[in-house]
Design a protein around this motif. Structure first.
Motif, PDB file in Angstrom:
ATOM      1  N   ILE A  31       0.924  -1.357   0.552  1.00 23.64           N
ATOM      2  CA  ILE A  31      -0.252  -0.274   0.412  1.00 23.64           C
ATOM      3  C   ILE A  31       0.808   1.276  -0.119  1.00 23.64           C
ATOM      4  O   ILE A  31       0.638   2.276  -0.313  1.00 23.64           O
ATOM      5  CB  ILE A  31      -0.983  -0.247   1.053  1.00 23.64           C
ATOM      6  CG1 ILE A  31      -2.003  -0.453   1.390  1.00 23.64           C
ATOM      7  CG2 ILE A  31      -2.064   1.072   1.411  1.00 23.64           C
ATOM      8  CD1 ILE A  31      -2.678  -1.073   2.374  1.00 23.64           C
ATOM      9  N   LYS A  32       1.719   0.856   0.593  1.00 20.21           N
ATOM     10  CA  LYS A  32       2.220   2.116   1.004  1.00 20.21           C
ATOM     11  C   LYS A  32       3.665   2.664  -0.656  1.00 20.21           C
ATOM     12  O   LYS A  32       4.893   3.148  -0.177  1.00 20.21           O
ATOM     13  CB  LYS A  32       3.899   2.550   1.937  1.00 20.21           C
ATOM     14  CG  LYS A  32       2.663   2.581   2.930  1.00 20.21           C
ATOM     15  CD  LYS A  32       3.391   1.869   4.476  1.00 20.21           C
ATOM     16  CE  LYS A  32       2.872   3.167   5.740  1.00 20.21           C
ATOM     17  NZ  LYS A  32       3.433   2.617   7.009  1.00 20.21           N
ATOM     18  N   ASN A  33       3.829   1.203  -1.240  1.00 19.72           N
ATOM     19  CA  ASN A  33       4.781   1.159  -2.762  1.00 19.72           C
ATOM     20  C   ASN A  33       6.028   0.759  -1.970  1.00 19.72           C
ATOM     21  O   ASN A  33       7.678   1.652  -2.659  1.00 19.72           O
ATOM     22  CB  ASN A  33       4.683   3.078  -3.571  1.00 19.72           C
ATOM     23  CG  ASN A  33       4.799   2.646  -4.788  1.00 19.72           C
ATOM     24  OD1 ASN A  33       4.687   1.465  -5.148  1.00 19.72           O
ATOM     25  ND2 ASN A  33       5.395   3.403  -5.377  1.00 19.72           N
ATOM     26  N   GLU A  34       6.298   0.684  -0.517  1.00 17.66           N
ATOM     27  CA  GLU A  34       7.826  -0.164  -0.293  1.00 17.66           C
ATOM     28  C   GLU A  34       8.480  -1.411  -0.617  1.00 17.66           C
ATOM     29  O   GLU A  34       7.177  -2.481  -0.831  1.00 17.66           O
ATOM     30  CB  GLU A  34       7.818   0.183   1.169  1.00 17.66           C
ATOM     31  CG  GLU A  34       7.747   1.185   1.502  1.00 17.66           C
ATOM     32  CD  GLU A  34       7.015   1.934   3.092  1.00 17.66           C
ATOM     33  OE1 GLU A  34       6.927   2.610   4.232  1.00 17.66           O
ATOM     34  OE2 GLU A  34       7.538   0.483   3.879  1.00 17.66           O
ATOM     35  N   ASP A  35       9.235  -1.414  -0.679  1.00 15.28           N
ATOM     36  CA  ASP A  35       9.387  -2.671  -1.187  1.00 15.28           C
ATOM     37  C   ASP A  35       9.685  -3.820  -0.116  1.00 15.28           C
ATOM     38  O   ASP A  35       9.393  -2.929   0.905  1.00 15.28           O
ATOM     39  CB  ASP A  35      11.463  -3.027  -1.658  1.00 15.28           C
ATOM     40  CG  ASP A  35      11.455  -2.280  -2.761  1.00 15.28           C
ATOM     41  OD1 ASP A  35      10.870  -2.239  -3.494  1.00 15.28           O
ATOM     42  OD2 ASP A  35      12.601  -1.918  -2.669  1.00 15.28           O
ATOM     43  N   ILE A  36       8.723  -4.833  -0.282  1.00 18.05           N
ATOM     44  CA  ILE A  36       8.843  -6.293   0.669  1.00 18.05           C
ATOM     45  C   ILE A  36      10.696  -6.905   0.787  1.00 18.05           C
ATOM     46  O   ILE A  36      10.987  -7.190   0.303  1.00 18.05           O
ATOM     47  CB  ILE A  36       7.871  -7.873   0.130  1.00 18.05           C
ATOM     48  CG1 ILE A  36       6.504  -6.497  -0.061  1.00 18.05           C
ATOM     49  CG2 ILE A  36       7.767  -8.278   1.286  1.00 18.05           C
ATOM     50  CD1 ILE A  36       5.353  -7.366  -0.470  1.00 18.05           C
ATOM     51  N   ILE A  37      10.676  -6.975   2.539  1.00 17.66           N
ATOM     52  CA  ILE A  37      11.563  -7.431   2.943  1.00 17.66           C
ATOM     53  C   ILE A  37      11.165  -9.207   3.889  1.00 17.66           C
ATOM     54  O   ILE A  37      11.021  -8.781   4.764  1.00 17.66           O
ATOM     55  CB  ILE A  37      13.384  -6.017   3.735  1.00 17.66           C
ATOM     56  CG1 ILE A  37      13.226  -5.043   3.752  1.00 17.66           C
ATOM     57  CG2 ILE A  37      14.276  -6.388   4.038  1.00 17.66           C
ATOM     58  CD1 ILE A  37      13.776  -5.278   1.558  1.00 17.66           C
ATOM     59  N   ILE A  38      11.952  -9.386   3.017  1.00 17.15           N
ATOM     60  CA  ILE A  38      12.049 -10.854   3.998  1.00 17.15           C
ATOM     61  C   ILE A  38      13.130 -11.122   5.300  1.00 17.15           C
ATOM     62  O   ILE A  38      14.217 -11.383   4.369  1.00 17.15           O
ATOM     63  CB  ILE A  38      11.312 -12.176   3.883  1.00 17.15           C
ATOM     64  CG1 ILE A  38      10.490 -11.694   2.218  1.00 17.15           C
ATOM     65  CG2 ILE A  38      11.682 -13.207   4.377  1.00 17.15           C
ATOM     66  CD1 ILE A  38      10.039 -12.778   1.237  1.00 17.15           C
ATOM     67  N   LYS A  39      13.157 -10.965   6.246  1.00 18.90           N
ATOM     68  CA  LYS A  39      14.460 -11.014   6.967  1.00 18.90           C
ATOM     69  C   LYS A  39      15.190 -13.026   6.485  1.00 18.90           C
ATOM     70  O   LYS A  39      16.638 -12.612   7.147  1.00 18.90           O
ATOM     71  CB  LYS A  39      14.381 -10.662   8.631  1.00 18.90           C
ATOM     72  CG  LYS A  39      14.333  -9.074   8.523  1.00 18.90           C
ATOM     73  CD  LYS A  39      13.716  -8.943   9.436  1.00 18.90           C
ATOM     74  CE  LYS A  39      13.698  -7.239   9.762  1.00 18.90           C
ATOM     75  NZ  LYS A  39      13.189  -6.695  11.239  1.00 18.90           N
ATOM     76  N   GLY A  40      14.134 -13.145   6.334  1.00 15.87           N
ATOM     77  CA  GLY A  40      14.700 -14.313   6.995  1.00 15.87           C
ATOM     78  C   GLY A  40      15.225 -15.439   5.400  1.00 15.87           C
ATOM     79  O   GLY A  40      15.343 -14.541   4.094  1.00 15.87           O
TER      80      GLY A  40
END
Length: 344
Positions: free
Chosen positions: A232-241
């Motif tokens: 929604i915020k147009n941010e990259d999705i960061i997966i820490k694992g």
């Protein structure tokens, strides 16, 4: 102020039509009525109660009804149906409220931060809170008592078990305070079953897994909420694992159908898994959200791959729930679309 889509409320009604006469002229008491589950319970009850003219009421205990009604003022339009009482589940004097025919005990601080920062309070809310509600219940003309438990009670699901059954039980590290939530729910289930044996209380148990939909917090420990928030915020999705963790997600309108059905049609003193049996890895989930959202955000994985025996899985078998005609009607892609639309 947002309200639940009418199509979701109608979905709940259409899939529970055969149960509502049991509530005609009756009163329901709900704990946890201002949380994610609770708001869905209250709104679905208001909608169906008025649609069918059941003349039933629902009352919920909340620490700060003034703040809740300020944020959700439409409840003020339904004062004949829904009532709010101010109090804390650990200290409230239940003698102050009227008689009830049904109780839904859903009050739980499902908070990862509280579980880590104050596990003693977490255990007290779950165990002492449940005991106090059960003590109240045995003084009432109770026709049904639903305890909202958690799939966490099973312990860590082995990598080679694709779906957890109600009779399964795996290892829980009882010397780790981070298991306070899981152990608390186990004890609360034992309390519930003991009250059934001793007082013939008509206990029903719903072991809930992971969910998505309107009112789900987008800024806590729920991965699907965080990813939707990123989109929604147009941010990259960061997966820490490494993204291999497997979860399943049920849309909240299906969740409501199942909870209402378990309360009315479930076997007494029997647990029912509540959730989707469609497992999806975290990387697949992130990519699906990215694809569905208009933002088309990038998915970035920070962790290194783990061996298959270390993959974290949390996915229920729903065969038992299907015996009371509880079905998955809203698939994951539609669930994500509906949730994004609500928050956008």
């Amino acid at each position: 102020m947002k309200r639940l889509p009418v199509e979701d409320l109608e979905h709940i009604y259409q899939n529970t039509q055969d149960i509502w006469e049991s509530f005609r002229g009756k009163s329901i008491f709900v704990t946890g009525g201002t949380g994610f589950f609770g708001k869905w319970l209250l709104e679905s009850f208001i909608y169906i109660n008025e649609k069918l003219e059941l003349n039933a009421t629902i009352t919920t205990l909340t620490r700060n009804p003034e703040a809740f009604l300020s944020e959700y003022p439409f409840y003020k339009e339904h004062t004949n149906t829904v009532h709010f009482v101010k109090g804390d589940i650990l200290t409230y004097d239940f003698n102050l409220i009227e008689k009830f025919h049904f109780i839904i005990h859903a009050a739980t601080a499902a908070s990862e931060s509280l579980n880590k920062s104050n596990p003693l309070l977490m255990m007290d809310i779950i165990t002492i809170g449940t005991r106090r509600v059960l003590d109240f219940a045995i003084t009432q003309p109770i026709e049904g008592f639903l305890f909202v438990s958690s799939g966490a009670i099973y312990g860590k699901q082995p990598w080679n078990v694709s779906h957890i059954k109600e009779e399964d039980s795996f290892k829980v590290d009882i010397n780790n305070p981070n298991t306070a939530y899981a152990e608390g729910k186990r004890i609360a289930e034992l309390y519930s079953s003991t009250y059934y044996e001793k007082y013939n209380l008509p206990i029903k148990i719903a072991r809930c897994f992971a969910f998505v939909g309107p009112y789900l917090p987008l800024d806590t420990h729920f991965a699907i909420g965080n990813f939707i928030n990123n989109a929604i915020k147009n941010e990259d999705i960061i997966i820490k694992g490494d993204g291999s963790t497997i979860r399943s997600y049920m849309y909240a309108s299906d969740l409501m159908v199942w909870l209402w059905k378990i309360l009315l049609k479930g076997e007494i003193n029997q647990p029912y898994n509540v959730g989707s049996d469609e497992g999806v890895s975290i990387i697949q989930l992130a990519e699906k959200i990215s694809s569905i959202s208009n933002a088309k955000v990038a998915v970035k994985i920070l962790g290194s791959p783990v061996q298959k025996e270390h993959i974290d899985i949390y996915c229920p078998s729903i065969t038992k729930a299907q015996t009371i005609n509880a079905q998955i009607k809203i698939q994951l892609s539609e669930s994500i679309e509906k949730t994004i639309k609500f928050y956008e």
